[in-house]
Design a protein around this motif. Structure first.
Motif, PDB file in Angstrom:
ATOM      1  N   LYS A   4       0.954  -9.235   6.070  1.00  0.00           N
ATOM      2  CA  LYS A   4       1.277 -10.050   4.893  1.00  0.00           C
ATOM      3  C   LYS A   4       0.171  -9.948   3.853  1.00  0.00           C
ATOM      4  CE  LYS A   4       3.640 -13.821   7.109  1.00  0.00           C
ATOM      5  NZ  LYS A   4       3.381 -15.186   7.498  1.00  0.00           N
ATOM      6  N   LEU A   5      -1.046  -9.890   4.329  1.00  0.00           N
ATOM      7  CA  LEU A   5      -2.182  -9.883   3.410  1.00  0.00           C
ATOM      8  C   LEU A   5      -2.433  -8.509   2.804  1.00  0.00           C
ATOM      9  CD1 LEU A   5      -4.580 -12.062   5.558  1.00  0.00           C
ATOM     10  CD2 LEU A   5      -3.466 -12.730   3.443  1.00  0.00           C
ATOM     11  N   PHE A   6      -2.206  -7.488   3.593  1.00  0.00           N
ATOM     12  CA  PHE A   6      -2.496  -6.126   3.136  1.00  0.00           C
ATOM     13  C   PHE A   6      -1.265  -5.248   3.352  1.00  0.00           C
ATOM     14  CE2 PHE A   6      -6.329  -8.126   4.788  1.00  0.00           C
ATOM     15  CZ  PHE A   6      -7.103  -8.147   3.637  1.00  0.00           C
ATOM     16  N   PRO A   7      -0.177  -5.568   2.620  1.00  0.00           N
ATOM     17  CA  PRO A   7       1.092  -4.893   2.910  1.00  0.00           C
ATOM     18  C   PRO A   7       1.046  -3.379   2.708  1.00  0.00           C
ATOM     19  CG  PRO A   7       1.229  -6.222   0.902  1.00  0.00           C
ATOM     20  CD  PRO A   7      -0.084  -6.521   1.511  1.00  0.00           C
ATOM     21  N   ASP A   8       0.176  -2.910   1.838  1.00  0.00           N
ATOM     22  CA  ASP A   8       0.132  -1.462   1.606  1.00  0.00           C
ATOM     23  C   ASP A   8      -0.545  -0.710   2.740  1.00  0.00           C
ATOM     24  OD1 ASP A   8       1.370  -1.839  -0.756  1.00  0.00           O
ATOM     25  OD2 ASP A   8      -0.475  -1.831  -1.960  1.00  0.00           O
ATOM     26  N   GLU A   9      -1.451  -1.367   3.385  1.00  0.00           N
ATOM     27  CA  GLU A   9      -2.254  -0.660   4.386  1.00  0.00           C
ATOM     28  C   GLU A   9      -1.834  -0.950   5.817  1.00  0.00           C
ATOM     29  OE1 GLU A   9      -3.590  -2.680   2.068  1.00  0.00           O
ATOM     30  OE2 GLU A   9      -4.338  -1.158   0.662  1.00  0.00           O
ATOM     31  N   ILE A  10      -1.297  -2.164   6.029  1.00  0.00           N
ATOM     32  CA  ILE A  10      -1.036  -2.583   7.408  1.00  0.00           C
ATOM     33  C   ILE A  10       0.417  -3.025   7.545  1.00  0.00           C
ATOM     34  CG2 ILE A  10      -1.668  -4.279   9.194  1.00  0.00           C
ATOM     35  CD1 ILE A  10      -4.468  -4.357   7.973  1.00  0.00           C
ATOM     36  N   SER A  11       1.047  -2.588   8.605  1.00  0.00           N
ATOM     37  CA  SER A  11       2.381  -3.115   8.907  1.00  0.00           C
ATOM     38  C   SER A  11       2.367  -3.650  10.339  1.00  0.00           C
ATOM     39  CB  SER A  11       3.445  -2.036   8.758  1.00  0.00           C
ATOM     40  OG  SER A  11       3.208  -1.046   9.720  1.00  0.00           O
ATOM     41  N   ALA A  12       3.251  -4.618  10.584  1.00  0.00           N
ATOM     42  CA  ALA A  12       3.219  -5.293  11.880  1.00  0.00           C
ATOM     43  C   ALA A  12       3.485  -4.323  13.025  1.00  0.00           C
ATOM     44  CB  ALA A  12       4.235  -6.426  11.896  1.00  0.00           C
TER      45      ALA A  12
END
Ligand code: FAD
Length: 519
Positions: free
Chosen positions: A418-426
């Motif tokens: 949620k905080l870093f949508p471009d770099e991290i996905s669940a």
């Protein structure tokens, strides 16, 4: 801070050094031992675990930022040990994640050219993303009594939660939601409806009164080696001792109520001229001799347990580290310390506090508004140009403490996505967790208790000193709340009392030898 430190070195050398037994090699115990050794005494520091530093290291990896800007005793200690270069200063900003704008951050920048409190006021006035002007004005009016009323006013607010205080002062709930959920969690790992306003006011005062009050630094590597070992070397060079794997099981008393010895888990006993307990407060409660439970200031400890709103939070802090992230096609941004206001699974109480991380310089450019960090500002010890490391605190964690590591990692990844949508996905289709380690500290926040009781930690009264007994620890009364500075200062104050009680302790030793009783 410097003159208190110097007073130990310049104290007249004792004709017969006191042998002082100290339980707990967190920063408070280490500091007590260091300053006693400086004053010419012989500390024997006993640590239950096989690692130094107590809450500071958490499993031997760096977890902590140091809010050292306003930490005179910590800074002084680094100077005394000749390790100032191990502090890596961050730029003076507070950065908040905005839950409603994933991937965006709101900054409070404290200009270096302005003195306090102007630098703080400037930072607040310049930030228009989190608070509107009418909200800022209402908040400022609400804060006026605190500014005018000084310390007595601050102390009188202990019975009010942050949320109740804000309402009483007419500050809109949105201010609490935007700023103080994050601040309460960042400072104390609990929500504003559970945290005493006194705690926030003390922190705000520090930020407003001291130019670098909110400036952060990181230690350049793991605390047991980079901070605790130099203290241990110093203590040993002056004739003191530090023993790991030495857990105190019982405080044994003489018939007259004076301390006779510490009984260790391995069945050995150890005797000295004075005894210090520098364990966390919950451990001290277990060690407290039956005969002392009726003494009025120890009775306060019982009350601390009974404060219902705090109790669950004293037990349920979960901290964990994830390291390092493998890089996929997307790079991971550099995170400086951020105070994050998050929601997770509809539960607004969850905060992940980013403690620190590092990555390649270039990555910062992908996040525009984030400060351009550099390798020098990160953990040199763990530097790897292709990977990043994140260390986080997950709190309040009472509902999570029993969860499995993988459930915690899943929750974390969802939050980070949620905080870093471009770099991290669940699902880890972007950055991948290649290695992680979770540390659960069930009573990591026992110090929260005393914020509800007017910092009512047990003053160790002269009567206890007459029994050869002293306390140190971040929860004992000093102005830095429960922090590394509070722990170091408490150790110094404890060492100071022992040095001042030299004659008393010598007499006590003599009386013990002759069998005379103490009243
Ligand atoms: P502790 O560190 O708890 O030390 C007590 C020692 O006693 C431990 O080593 C323990 O093993 C030992 N012990 C326990 N029982 C026995 C026994 N029976 N016999 C012998 N030894 C025993 N502060 C900051 O300033 N900045 C931060 O960013 C920050 N972040 C934090 C993040 C987390 C997750 C936590 C939990 C705390 C944080 N703090 C921070 C607070 C700070 O770490 C503590 O206030 C400080 O380290 C406490 O030091 P202490 O010596 O009083 O206690």
């Amino acid at each position: 801070a410097a003159s208190l430190s110097a007073s130990f070195r310049s104290a007249s050398r004792p004709t017969k050094p006191l042998k002082v037994i100290i339980a707990g090699a967190g920063l408070a115990g280490l500091s007590t031992a260091k300053y006693l050794a400086d004053a010419g005494h012989k500390p024997i520091l006993l640590e239950a675990r096989d690692v130094l530093g107590g809450k500071t290291p958490t499993s031997g990896l760096p977890l902590y930022n140091f809010e050292v800007g306003a930490y005179p005793n910590v800074q002084n200690l680094f100077g005394e040990l000749g390790i100032n270069d191990r502090l890596q200063w961050k730029e003076h900003s507070m950065i908040f994640a905005m839950p409603n704008k994933p991937g965006e951050f709101s900054r409070f920048d404290f200009p270096e050219v302005l003195p306090a409190p102007l630098n703080g006021i400037w930072a607040i006035l310049k930030n228009n993303e989190m608070l509107t002007w009418p909200e800022k004005v209402k908040f400022a009016i609400g804060l006026l009594p605190a500014m005018l009323g000084g310390q007595p006013y601050v102390e009188a607010q202990d019975g009010l939660s942050v949320k109740d205080w804000m309402r009483k002062q007419g500050v809109p709930d949105r201010v609490t939601e935007e700023v103080f959920i994050a601040m309460s969690k960042a400072l104390n790992f609990i929500n504003p409806d559970e945290l005493s306003m006194q705690c926030i006011l003390i922190a705000l005062n520090r930020f407003l009164q001291e130019k670098h009050g909110s400036k952060m630094a990181f230690l350049d590597g793991n605390p047991p080696e980079r901070l605790c070992m130099p203290i241990v070397n110093h203590i040993e060079s002056l004739g003191g001792e530090v023993r790991l794997n030495s857990r105190i099981k019982k405080i044994e008393l003489n018939e007259d109520g004076t301390v006779k010895s510490f009984l260790l888990n391995n069945g050995n006993t150890i005797e000295g001229d004075a005894y210090v307990v520098a364990t966390p407060v919950d451990i001290f409660k277990l060690l407290l001799p039956e005969d002392w439970r009726e003494i009025s200031y120890f009775k306060k400890l019982e009350k601390l347990v009974g404060v219902p709103v705090i109790n669950p939070f004293t037990k349920d802090l979960l901290s964990f580290k994830i390291y390092p992230f493998g890089m996929s096609s997307k790079e991971i941004p550099i995170f400086t310390l951020k105070w994050k206001l998050n929601t997770f699974g509809g539960k607004s109480y969850l905060l992940i506090r980013m403690q620190k991380s590092w990555s390649r310089d270039i990555i910062a450019t992908t996040l525009g508004p984030l400060p351009i960090d550099s390798q020098a500002n990160c953990f040199i010890e763990y530097y790897n140009p292709n990977q990043s490391m994140l260390e986080l605190v997950f709190a309040p964690a009472e509902e999570w403490i029993a969860c499995s590591d993988s459930e915690i990692i899943d929750a974390t990844m969802k939050e980070l996505a949620k905080l870093f949508p471009d770099e991290i996905s669940a699902d880890q289709s972007k950055a991948k967790v290649v290695k992680y380690h979770i540390v659960k500290t069930p009573s990591g926040m026992s110090w929260l208790e005393n914020t509800w009781l007017g910092m009512a930690s047990p003053y160790i009264h002269i009567e206890m000193h007459q029994r050869g007994f002293y306390l140190a620890g971040d929860y004992t009364k000093q102005k830095y709340l429960a922090s590394m500075e509070g722990a170091v200062l408490s150790g110094k104050l404890c060492a100071q009392s022992i040095v001042q009680d030299y004659e008393l302790l010598r007499t006590l030793g003599q009386r013990k030898l002759t069998g005379a009783s103490i009243h």
